[in-house]
Design a protein around this motif. Sequence first.
Motif, PDB file in Angstrom:
ATOM      1  N   ALA A 157      42.960  28.677  42.559  1.00 29.31           N
ATOM      2  CA  ALA A 157      44.411  28.681  42.336  1.00 29.31           C
ATOM      3  C   ALA A 157      45.048  27.430  42.916  1.00 29.31           C
ATOM      4  O   ALA A 157      46.032  26.915  42.373  1.00 29.31           O
ATOM      5  CB  ALA A 157      45.032  29.925  42.953  1.00 29.31           C
ATOM      6  N   ASN A 158      44.481  26.913  44.004  1.00 31.80           N
ATOM      7  CA  ASN A 158      45.039  25.732  44.658  1.00 31.80           C
ATOM      8  C   ASN A 158      44.870  24.469  43.815  1.00 31.80           C
ATOM      9  O   ASN A 158      45.499  23.453  44.079  1.00 31.80           O
ATOM     10  CB  ASN A 158      44.387  25.537  46.027  1.00 31.80           C
ATOM     11  N   GLN A 159      44.020  24.548  42.797  1.00 31.55           N
ATOM     12  CA  GLN A 159      43.900  23.440  41.834  1.00 31.55           C
ATOM     13  C   GLN A 159      44.398  23.876  40.454  1.00 31.55           C
ATOM     14  O   GLN A 159      44.087  23.266  39.441  1.00 31.55           O
ATOM     15  CB  GLN A 159      42.457  22.941  41.770  1.00 31.55           C
ATOM     16  N   ASP A 160      45.157  24.997  40.459  1.00 28.80           N
ATOM     17  CA  ASP A 160      45.804  25.531  39.252  1.00 28.80           C
ATOM     18  C   ASP A 160      44.795  25.984  38.200  1.00 28.80           C
ATOM     19  O   ASP A 160      45.067  25.922  36.998  1.00 28.80           O
ATOM     20  CB  ASP A 160      46.763  24.508  38.645  1.00 28.80           C
ATOM     21  N   ALA A 161      43.639  26.450  38.642  1.00 30.61           N
ATOM     22  CA  ALA A 161      42.612  26.973  37.739  1.00 30.61           C
ATOM     23  C   ALA A 161      42.667  28.500  37.735  1.00 30.61           C
ATOM     24  O   ALA A 161      42.841  29.124  38.785  1.00 30.61           O
ATOM     25  CB  ALA A 161      41.229  26.504  38.175  1.00 30.61           C
ATOM     26  N   GLN A 162      42.516  29.107  36.559  1.00 31.37           N
ATOM     27  CA  GLN A 162      42.606  30.558  36.424  1.00 31.37           C
ATOM     28  C   GLN A 162      41.228  31.214  36.508  1.00 31.37           C
ATOM     29  O   GLN A 162      40.211  30.601  36.177  1.00 31.37           O
ATOM     30  CB  GLN A 162      43.296  30.912  35.111  1.00 31.37           C
ATOM     31  N   LEU A 163      41.234  32.469  36.924  1.00 34.94           N
ATOM     32  CA  LEU A 163      40.000  33.217  37.114  1.00 34.94           C
ATOM     33  C   LEU A 163      39.616  34.010  35.868  1.00 34.94           C
ATOM     34  O   LEU A 163      38.449  34.351  35.677  1.00 34.94           O
ATOM     35  CB  LEU A 163      40.171  34.174  38.308  1.00 34.94           C
ATOM     36  N   LEU A 164      40.620  34.316  35.029  1.00 31.37           N
ATOM     37  CA  LEU A 164      40.414  35.136  33.836  1.00 31.37           C
ATOM     38  C   LEU A 164      41.132  34.512  32.644  1.00 31.37           C
ATOM     39  O   LEU A 164      42.073  33.724  32.821  1.00 31.37           O
ATOM     40  CB  LEU A 164      40.966  36.558  34.059  1.00 31.37           C
ATOM     41  N   ASN A 165      40.722  34.903  31.442  1.00 31.96           N
ATOM     42  CA  ASN A 165      41.447  34.457  30.254  1.00 31.96           C
ATOM     43  C   ASN A 165      42.745  35.252  30.107  1.00 31.96           C
ATOM     44  O   ASN A 165      43.081  36.090  30.953  1.00 31.96           O
ATOM     45  CB  ASN A 165      40.570  34.565  29.002  1.00 31.96           C
ATOM     46  N   ASN A 166      43.458  35.001  29.033  1.00 35.03           N
ATOM     47  CA  ASN A 166      44.745  35.662  28.779  1.00 35.03           C
ATOM     48  C   ASN A 166      45.702  35.509  29.968  1.00 35.03           C
ATOM     49  O   ASN A 166      46.297  36.472  30.451  1.00 35.03           O
ATOM     50  CB  ASN A 166      44.540  37.143  28.434  1.00 35.03           C
ATOM     51  N   ASN A 167      45.809  34.233  30.418  1.00 32.80           N
ATOM     52  CA  ASN A 167      46.710  33.920  31.533  1.00 32.80           C
ATOM     53  C   ASN A 167      46.434  34.784  32.747  1.00 32.80           C
ATOM     54  O   ASN A 167      47.324  35.400  33.327  1.00 32.80           O
ATOM     55  CB  ASN A 167      48.180  34.053  31.106  1.00 32.80           C
ATOM     56  N   ASN A 168      45.153  34.806  33.124  1.00 31.14           N
ATOM     57  CA  ASN A 168      44.719  35.567  34.296  1.00 31.14           C
ATOM     58  C   ASN A 168      44.933  37.071  34.111  1.00 31.14           C
ATOM     59  O   ASN A 168      45.138  37.814  35.076  1.00 31.14           O
ATOM     60  CB  ASN A 168      45.431  35.084  35.566  1.00 31.14           C
ATOM     61  N   GLY A 169      44.892  37.528  32.842  1.00 29.10           N
ATOM     62  CA  GLY A 169      45.072  38.942  32.568  1.00 29.10           C
ATOM     63  C   GLY A 169      46.515  39.392  32.596  1.00 29.10           C
ATOM     64  O   GLY A 169      46.791  40.594  32.630  1.00 29.10           O
ATOM     65  N   ARG A 170      47.446  38.428  32.518  1.00 28.97           N
ATOM     66  CA  ARG A 170      48.861  38.777  32.624  1.00 28.97           C
ATOM     67  C   ARG A 170      49.589  38.790  31.282  1.00 28.97           C
ATOM     68  O   ARG A 170      50.579  39.496  31.142  1.00 28.97           O
ATOM     69  CB  ARG A 170      49.565  37.828  33.610  1.00 28.97           C
ATOM     70  N   SER A 171      49.131  38.037  30.312  1.00 28.41           N
ATOM     71  CA  SER A 171      49.752  38.092  28.992  1.00 28.41           C
ATOM     72  C   SER A 171      49.119  39.178  28.130  1.00 28.41           C
ATOM     73  O   SER A 171      49.710  39.648  27.163  1.00 28.41           O
ATOM     74  CB  SER A 171      49.649  36.739  28.287  1.00 28.41           C
ATOM     75  N   ALA A 172      47.900  39.578  28.471  1.00 26.94           N
ATOM     76  CA  ALA A 172      47.168  40.675  27.819  1.00 26.94           C
ATOM     77  C   ALA A 172      46.008  41.024  28.724  1.00 26.94           C
ATOM     78  O   ALA A 172      45.685  40.278  29.661  1.00 26.94           O
ATOM     79  CB  ALA A 172      46.661  40.244  26.439  1.00 26.94           C
ATOM     80  N   LEU A 173      45.397  42.171  28.474  1.00 26.21           N
ATOM     81  CA  LEU A 173      44.247  42.546  29.282  1.00 26.21           C
ATOM     82  C   LEU A 173      43.198  41.439  29.241  1.00 26.21           C
ATOM     83  O   LEU A 173      42.882  40.905  28.175  1.00 26.21           O
ATOM     84  CB  LEU A 173      43.629  43.851  28.773  1.00 26.21           C
ATOM     85  N   ALA A 174      42.660  41.088  30.385  1.00 27.47           N
ATOM     86  CA  ALA A 174      41.623  40.066  30.436  1.00 27.47           C
ATOM     87  C   ALA A 174      40.374  40.566  29.729  1.00 27.47           C
ATOM     88  O   ALA A 174      39.996  41.735  29.861  1.00 27.47           O
ATOM     89  CB  ALA A 174      41.299  39.726  31.883  1.00 27.47           C
ATOM     90  N   THR A 175      39.736  39.677  28.981  1.00 26.20           N
ATOM     91  CA  THR A 175      38.498  40.029  28.274  1.00 26.20           C
ATOM     92  C   THR A 175      37.341  39.121  28.666  1.00 26.20           C
ATOM     93  O   THR A 175      36.216  39.345  28.231  1.00 26.20           O
ATOM     94  CB  THR A 175      38.698  39.928  26.747  1.00 26.20           C
ATOM     95  N   GLU A 176      37.616  38.107  29.472  1.00 31.19           N
ATOM     96  CA  GLU A 176      36.556  37.154  29.824  1.00 31.19           C
ATOM     97  C   GLU A 176      36.781  36.609  31.230  1.00 31.19           C
ATOM     98  O   GLU A 176      37.899  36.229  31.596  1.00 31.19           O
ATOM     99  CB  GLU A 176      36.539  36.003  28.827  1.00 31.19           C
ATOM    100  N   SER A 177      35.717  36.559  32.011  1.00 32.74           N
ATOM    101  CA  SER A 177      35.775  35.938  33.332  1.00 32.74           C
ATOM    102  C   SER A 177      35.616  34.435  33.204  1.00 32.74           C
ATOM    103  O   SER A 177      34.787  33.947  32.429  1.00 32.74           O
ATOM    104  CB  SER A 177      34.652  36.490  34.216  1.00 32.74           C
ATOM    105  N   LEU A 178      36.412  33.699  33.982  1.00 37.36           N
ATOM    106  CA  LEU A 178      36.328  32.243  34.015  1.00 37.36           C
ATOM    107  C   LEU A 178      35.801  31.764  35.364  1.00 37.36           C
ATOM    108  O   LEU A 178      36.024  30.617  35.760  1.00 37.36           O
ATOM    109  CB  LEU A 178      37.707  31.627  33.745  1.00 37.36           C
ATOM    110  N   VAL A 179      35.084  32.650  36.057  1.00 38.91           N
ATOM    111  CA  VAL A 179      34.586  32.294  37.383  1.00 38.91           C
ATOM    112  C   VAL A 179      33.514  31.218  37.309  1.00 38.91           C
ATOM    113  O   VAL A 179      33.136  30.635  38.328  1.00 38.91           O
ATOM    114  CB  VAL A 179      34.057  33.553  38.117  1.00 38.91           C
TER     115      VAL A 179
END
Length: 461
Positions: free
Chosen positions: A223-245
């Motif tokens: 987060a400190n480099q503005d990178a997300q952990l999940l797709n769909n805006n970190n699961g906030r615009s829709a349920l997350a379906t993919e991990s971006l770890v």
Amino acid sequence: MKRKPIWTRTWGLLALSLFVFLAACGGGASQGSEPASAADGSSSEASTSPVKVVWWHSMSGELGETVDNLVKQFNESQSDVQVQAVYQGEYDEGLNKFKTAMGSGSGPTMMQTYEVGSRFMIDSQAITPMQQFIDADKFDLSQLEENILAYYTFDNKLYSMPFNTSNPILYYNKDAFKAAGLDPEHPPTTYAGIEAAAQKLSKDGQSGGAFPIYSWLMEQLLANQDAQLLNNNNGRSALATESLVNSQAAVDTLTWWKKLVDDKVMINLGRKTDDTKKAFAAGQIAMTMDSTASLRGIVNSVGGKFEVGTAPIPKPSDEYKGKGGVIVGGASLWIMNDKSEAEQQAAWKFIKFLTEPSTQAYWHVNTGYFPITKKAYDEELVKENMKKYPQFETAVTQLHDTKIDPATQGAVMGIFPEARQLTETAMEEAINGSKTPKEALDNAAAQITQKLQDYNDSIAQ
């Protein structure tokens, strides 16, 4: 067609996705119950007896004593509501008990749940969104910290009230910095800076530092480099379906972390944050990352043996200055919708008491958690505490410097506890050398993505 409440579906998938060893679910009411319009929870037919509010929480030890004192203050301040605080074990155990109690009538009026349980609490349909009480009461949210509210806000609606809040900071030994020829007033702010400082600090039986293998820290560094952990805006615009770890940002961060250990300028003390805190207090390591809530305990454990410095957590490079920031950790308070309107309103009255500046000042000073109310910083109690622990100013500045966006709001998913365990396994595999950082994170991402799909399928039925 209205979907069935989550606890009436196949509980095995949900249990798998929420917690290892989670108990089977019960039944409950639907999510949409409206709060009473009266802000104080009273009605024309209310009896003279106070309304009882049962609060399940996970604060033990000194934190639990502070909770009990807050409840005592509230109960003695008025006669309409009586709150009973009941410790339910650590967060996982408390939420497990809540799931078992859902629909039985034996559950609480309000519940403290850690931040990574937020997606489940919403999907459970067992809660009344906090926004309903806020709107009915015309409660002014602008008095609270926006960066803290952001985590618990979904679709512009606040679902729970923040309670205990923290974020991570860098702790360092100022005396060791001086001895190594480093400027103790200008701690490192980048990955390269941490590495260079650790090289100079590693001498005379002291290691440059140690970071606990804790997924929360990996989430924060991303987060400190503005990178997300999940797709769909970190699961906030829709349920997350993919991990971006396994994103490039994550691979690069874990590669840097592993290099520090491989080059023997930092040591690996495992997953337990207590172990790194003890090593830091003993002077065995010169730097570590830990929660802001640990500040008072760390300073007290050091006991004057050396001066404790604090700094923001590092960024990959100066190119990221002004981008990203930290995610709040901790827990929030939820009101259950299977209780009467009078009982829900009584809980809301208590929650409002908890947001008052003087209450937040007391909570902050006695626990080390952030005040969620801005005016709490004007209280003399907080001003005096800031003089005693000036290092906390780092935490406040870091919080306020954070740009609110999906990365810093934090990821949300119904299987977060399991995702953290899988991430920590990957971190261990990479740092111990059994897999490359990319291989370890690719494997973790694949497993988390599958569990996300299983969870999403379970709540779609």
